[in-house]
Design a protein around this motif. Structure first.
Motif, PDB file in Angstrom:
ATOM      1  N   LEU A 134       0.766   1.112 -11.683  1.00 21.17           N
ATOM      2  CA  LEU A 134       0.735   1.262 -10.365  1.00 21.17           C
ATOM      3  C   LEU A 134      -0.822   1.753 -10.345  1.00 21.17           C
ATOM      4  O   LEU A 134      -0.852   2.741 -10.845  1.00 21.17           O
ATOM      5  N   ARG A 135      -1.843   1.110  -9.498  1.00 17.90           N
ATOM      6  CA  ARG A 135      -2.840   1.607  -9.150  1.00 17.90           C
ATOM      7  C   ARG A 135      -3.175   1.786  -7.652  1.00 17.90           C
ATOM      8  O   ARG A 135      -2.385   1.035  -6.766  1.00 17.90           O
ATOM      9  N   GLU A 136      -3.997   2.645  -7.226  1.00 16.11           N
ATOM     10  CA  GLU A 136      -4.157   2.853  -5.798  1.00 16.11           C
ATOM     11  C   GLU A 136      -4.546   1.563  -5.210  1.00 16.11           C
ATOM     12  O   GLU A 136      -5.294   0.731  -5.597  1.00 16.11           O
ATOM     13  N   GLY A 137      -3.940   1.139  -3.887  1.00 15.43           N
ATOM     14  CA  GLY A 137      -4.153  -0.065  -3.354  1.00 15.43           C
ATOM     15  C   GLY A 137      -3.383  -1.098  -3.615  1.00 15.43           C
ATOM     16  O   GLY A 137      -2.963  -2.065  -2.704  1.00 15.43           O
ATOM     17  N   GLU A 138      -2.489  -1.141  -4.451  1.00 12.38           N
ATOM     18  CA  GLU A 138      -1.389  -1.986  -4.844  1.00 12.38           C
ATOM     19  C   GLU A 138       0.028  -1.678  -4.149  1.00 12.38           C
ATOM     20  O   GLU A 138       0.242  -0.364  -3.681  1.00 12.38           O
ATOM     21  N   ILE A 139       0.616  -2.629  -4.046  1.00 14.30           N
ATOM     22  CA  ILE A 139       2.279  -2.367  -3.530  1.00 14.30           C
ATOM     23  C   ILE A 139       3.052  -2.099  -4.686  1.00 14.30           C
ATOM     24  O   ILE A 139       3.171  -3.047  -5.595  1.00 14.30           O
ATOM     25  N   CYS A 140       3.737  -1.116  -4.691  1.00 10.85           N
ATOM     26  CA  CYS A 140       4.870  -0.451  -5.724  1.00 10.85           C
ATOM     27  C   CYS A 140       5.860  -1.583  -5.606  1.00 10.85           C
ATOM     28  O   CYS A 140       6.503  -1.607  -4.489  1.00 10.85           O
ATOM     29  N   GLN A 141       6.105  -2.094  -6.966  1.00 13.91           N
ATOM     30  CA  GLN A 141       7.192  -3.302  -6.882  1.00 13.91           C
ATOM     31  C   GLN A 141       8.299  -2.679  -7.817  1.00 13.91           C
ATOM     32  O   GLN A 141       9.092  -3.724  -8.241  1.00 13.91           O
ATOM     33  N   PHE A 142       8.381  -1.571  -8.044  1.00 14.72           N
ATOM     34  CA  PHE A 142       9.454  -1.165  -8.897  1.00 14.72           C
ATOM     35  C   PHE A 142       9.904   0.258  -8.676  1.00 14.72           C
ATOM     36  O   PHE A 142       9.279   1.165  -8.095  1.00 14.72           O
ATOM     37  N   GLU A 143      11.101   0.738  -8.717  1.00 14.65           N
ATOM     38  CA  GLU A 143      11.817   1.975  -9.099  1.00 14.65           C
ATOM     39  C   GLU A 143      12.101   2.123 -10.414  1.00 14.65           C
ATOM     40  O   GLU A 143      12.973   0.963 -10.769  1.00 14.65           O
ATOM     41  N   GLY A 144      11.611   3.010 -11.210  1.00 17.43           N
ATOM     42  CA  GLY A 144      12.090   3.125 -12.712  1.00 17.43           C
ATOM     43  C   GLY A 144      12.772   4.204 -13.018  1.00 17.43           C
ATOM     44  O   GLY A 144      12.349   5.505 -12.645  1.00 17.43           O
ATOM     45  N   PHE A 145      13.597   3.965 -13.956  1.00 18.52           N
ATOM     46  CA  PHE A 145      14.240   5.426 -14.850  1.00 18.52           C
ATOM     47  C   PHE A 145      13.903   5.239 -16.217  1.00 18.52           C
ATOM     48  O   PHE A 145      13.890   4.430 -16.902  1.00 18.52           O
ATOM     49  N   VAL A 146      13.234   6.429 -16.516  1.00 19.69           N
ATOM     50  CA  VAL A 146      12.546   6.555 -17.647  1.00 19.69           C
ATOM     51  C   VAL A 146      13.543   6.831 -19.094  1.00 19.69           C
ATOM     52  O   VAL A 146      14.387   7.642 -18.892  1.00 19.69           O
ATOM     53  N   LYS A 174       6.463  -1.174   1.872  1.00 22.96           N
ATOM     54  CA  LYS A 174       5.351  -2.138   1.381  1.00 22.96           C
ATOM     55  C   LYS A 174       3.766  -1.966   1.676  1.00 22.96           C
ATOM     56  O   LYS A 174       2.930  -2.761   2.198  1.00 22.96           O
ATOM     57  N   THR A 175       3.531  -0.666   1.914  1.00 21.61           N
ATOM     58  CA  THR A 175       2.298  -0.084   2.094  1.00 21.61           C
ATOM     59  C   THR A 175       1.389   0.003   0.559  1.00 21.61           C
ATOM     60  O   THR A 175       1.868   0.362  -0.244  1.00 21.61           O
ATOM     61  N   PRO A 176       0.156  -0.304   0.891  1.00 20.56           N
ATOM     62  CA  PRO A 176      -0.636   0.191  -0.133  1.00 20.56           C
ATOM     63  C   PRO A 176      -0.683   1.448  -0.933  1.00 20.56           C
ATOM     64  O   PRO A 176      -0.529   2.317  -0.270  1.00 20.56           O
ATOM     65  N   SER A 177      -0.564   1.667  -2.182  1.00 18.56           N
ATOM     66  CA  SER A 177      -0.370   2.819  -2.699  1.00 18.56           C
ATOM     67  C   SER A 177      -1.481   3.685  -2.751  1.00 18.56           C
ATOM     68  O   SER A 177      -2.627   3.317  -2.755  1.00 18.56           O
ATOM     69  N   THR A 193       1.345   5.445 -18.108  1.00 20.25           N
ATOM     70  CA  THR A 193       2.147   5.946 -19.095  1.00 20.25           C
ATOM     71  C   THR A 193       1.297   6.658 -20.039  1.00 20.25           C
ATOM     72  O   THR A 193       0.149   6.482 -20.166  1.00 20.25           O
ATOM     73  N   LEU A 194       1.843   8.183 -20.512  1.00 17.52           N
ATOM     74  CA  LEU A 194       1.046   8.982 -21.505  1.00 17.52           C
ATOM     75  C   LEU A 194       1.653   9.004 -22.625  1.00 17.52           C
ATOM     76  O   LEU A 194       0.893   9.416 -23.572  1.00 17.52           O
ATOM     77  N   GLU A 195       2.618   8.202 -22.991  1.00 22.15           N
ATOM     78  CA  GLU A 195       3.173   7.767 -24.229  1.00 22.15           C
ATOM     79  C   GLU A 195       4.032   6.284 -24.231  1.00 22.15           C
ATOM     80  O   GLU A 195       3.991   5.748 -22.998  1.00 22.15           O
ATOM     81  N   ASP A 196       3.839   5.854 -25.339  1.00 17.50           N
ATOM     82  CA  ASP A 196       4.776   4.410 -25.312  1.00 17.50           C
ATOM     83  C   ASP A 196       5.950   4.948 -24.416  1.00 17.50           C
ATOM     84  O   ASP A 196       6.783   5.820 -24.761  1.00 17.50           O
ATOM     85  N   THR A 197       6.382   3.973 -23.657  1.00 12.94           N
ATOM     86  CA  THR A 197       7.717   4.178 -22.846  1.00 12.94           C
ATOM     87  C   THR A 197       8.520   3.051 -22.414  1.00 12.94           C
ATOM     88  O   THR A 197       7.864   1.936 -22.387  1.00 12.94           O
ATOM     89  N   GLU A 198       9.657   3.495 -22.305  1.00 11.66           N
ATOM     90  CA  GLU A 198      10.827   2.293 -21.814  1.00 11.66           C
ATOM     91  C   GLU A 198      11.312   2.671 -20.459  1.00 11.66           C
ATOM     92  O   GLU A 198      11.461   4.062 -20.334  1.00 11.66           O
ATOM     93  N   ILE A 199      11.309   1.658 -19.711  1.00 16.85           N
ATOM     94  CA  ILE A 199      11.749   2.173 -18.306  1.00 16.85           C
ATOM     95  C   ILE A 199      12.835   1.214 -17.763  1.00 16.85           C
ATOM     96  O   ILE A 199      12.549   0.074 -17.942  1.00 16.85           O
ATOM     97  N   TYR A 200      13.872   1.623 -17.423  1.00 17.43           N
ATOM     98  CA  TYR A 200      14.805   0.588 -16.627  1.00 17.43           C
ATOM     99  C   TYR A 200      14.238   0.371 -15.233  1.00 17.43           C
ATOM    100  O   TYR A 200      13.802   1.320 -14.388  1.00 17.43           O
ATOM    101  N   MET A 201      14.159  -0.761 -14.749  1.00 16.48           N
ATOM    102  CA  MET A 201      13.219  -1.186 -13.449  1.00 16.48           C
ATOM    103  C   MET A 201      14.077  -1.861 -12.621  1.00 16.48           C
ATOM    104  O   MET A 201      15.143  -2.635 -13.058  1.00 16.48           O
ATOM    105  N   LEU A 202      14.290  -1.510 -11.387  1.00 16.92           N
ATOM    106  CA  LEU A 202      14.737  -2.114 -10.216  1.00 16.92           C
ATOM    107  C   LEU A 202      13.697  -2.776  -9.316  1.00 16.92           C
ATOM    108  O   LEU A 202      12.478  -2.156  -8.962  1.00 16.92           O
ATOM    109  N   THR A 203      13.331  -3.938  -8.816  1.00 20.50           N
ATOM    110  CA  THR A 203      12.526  -4.409  -8.138  1.00 20.50           C
ATOM    111  C   THR A 203      12.970  -4.278  -6.664  1.00 20.50           C
ATOM    112  O   THR A 203      14.342  -3.778  -6.451  1.00 20.50           O
ATOM    113  N   PRO A 204      12.326  -4.347  -5.421  1.00 18.06           N
ATOM    114  CA  PRO A 204      12.744  -4.292  -4.270  1.00 18.06           C
ATOM    115  C   PRO A 204      13.963  -5.310  -4.101  1.00 18.06           C
ATOM    116  O   PRO A 204      14.941  -4.957  -3.526  1.00 18.06           O
TER     117      PRO A 204
END
Length: 194
Positions: free
Chosen positions: A39-51, A88-91, A97-108
């Motif tokens: 996610l970058r500043e200004g984008e809408i976040c499209q996920f909730e993730g579990f690392v 749904k506001t701009p972030s 990620t600071l390491e190679d990462t696996e995430i379980y994702m939920l979208t809205p």
């Protein structure tokens, strides 16, 4: 494959085998290389993730363009921009990620479907949100009231593996101190343990 995330949710609610299956079917496991911006500043976040595996940080840029780390997320932690995801506001933040990462994702959409099909997830997510708010509140109070050395010691309690996993300047930006201070305090603590 889903053991950790089921265990995480089971701290808040008990799931039947059928409810676990619904949850698992709605999750997607995604892999991201180190240094990926989720996610970058200004984008809408499209996920909730579990690392599932890896290390992530959230940060923002201050008025001078310096990165200020807000939090780290490692195995068994959730990561999102709550305001952006829910409203749904701009972030205003970056998630990287600071390491190679696996995430379980939920979208809205998948989260909404989960809440409709298994209503007890409303309770689970509410309880997780309450814990998150308490964590942020405690961090704010400690940042304002504690000396930097005490903040570092508290940081080590919360994130025991982070000092071995990330650069000192990320820790310094989280604590609001210089990287030289982090280096000095680490040396001082190492000398005490000898």
């Amino acid at each position: 494959m889903f053991q950790n995330i089921i265990k995480n949710i089971s701290r808040f609610v008990s799931l039947t085998a059928e409810e676990e299956k619904i949850y698992e079917d709605l999750l997607t496991l995604q892999t991201f290389p180190k240094k990926t911006h989720l996610l970058r500043e200004g984008e809408i976040c499209q996920f909730e993730g579990f690392v599932k595996e890896g290390c992530i940080r959230t940060y923002y840029l201050d008025e001078n363009g310096f990165e200020v780390t807000l939090l780290f997320a490692v195995e068994d932690w959730w990561i999102t921009d709550i305001d952006s995801f829910n409203n749904k506001t701009p972030s205003k933040i970056f998630i990287e990620t600071l390491e190679d990462t696996e995430i379980y994702m939920l979208t809205p959409e998948t989260k909404e479907e989960l809440l409709q099909r298994v209503p007890k997830f409303e309770r689970a997510f509410r309880m997780m949100m309450q814990r998150y708010v308490v964590t942020l509140q405690n961090r704010l109070v400690k940042t304002i009231s504690q000396p930097a050395t005490d903040r570092y010691l508290e940081f080590i309690k919360v994130y025991p593996t982070i000092p071995q996993r990330v650069a000192q300047y990320y820790i310094a930006s989280y604590l609001g101190v210089s990287k030289e201070f982090v280096s000095t305090i680490r040396k001082r603590l190492a000398n005490k343990q000898q």
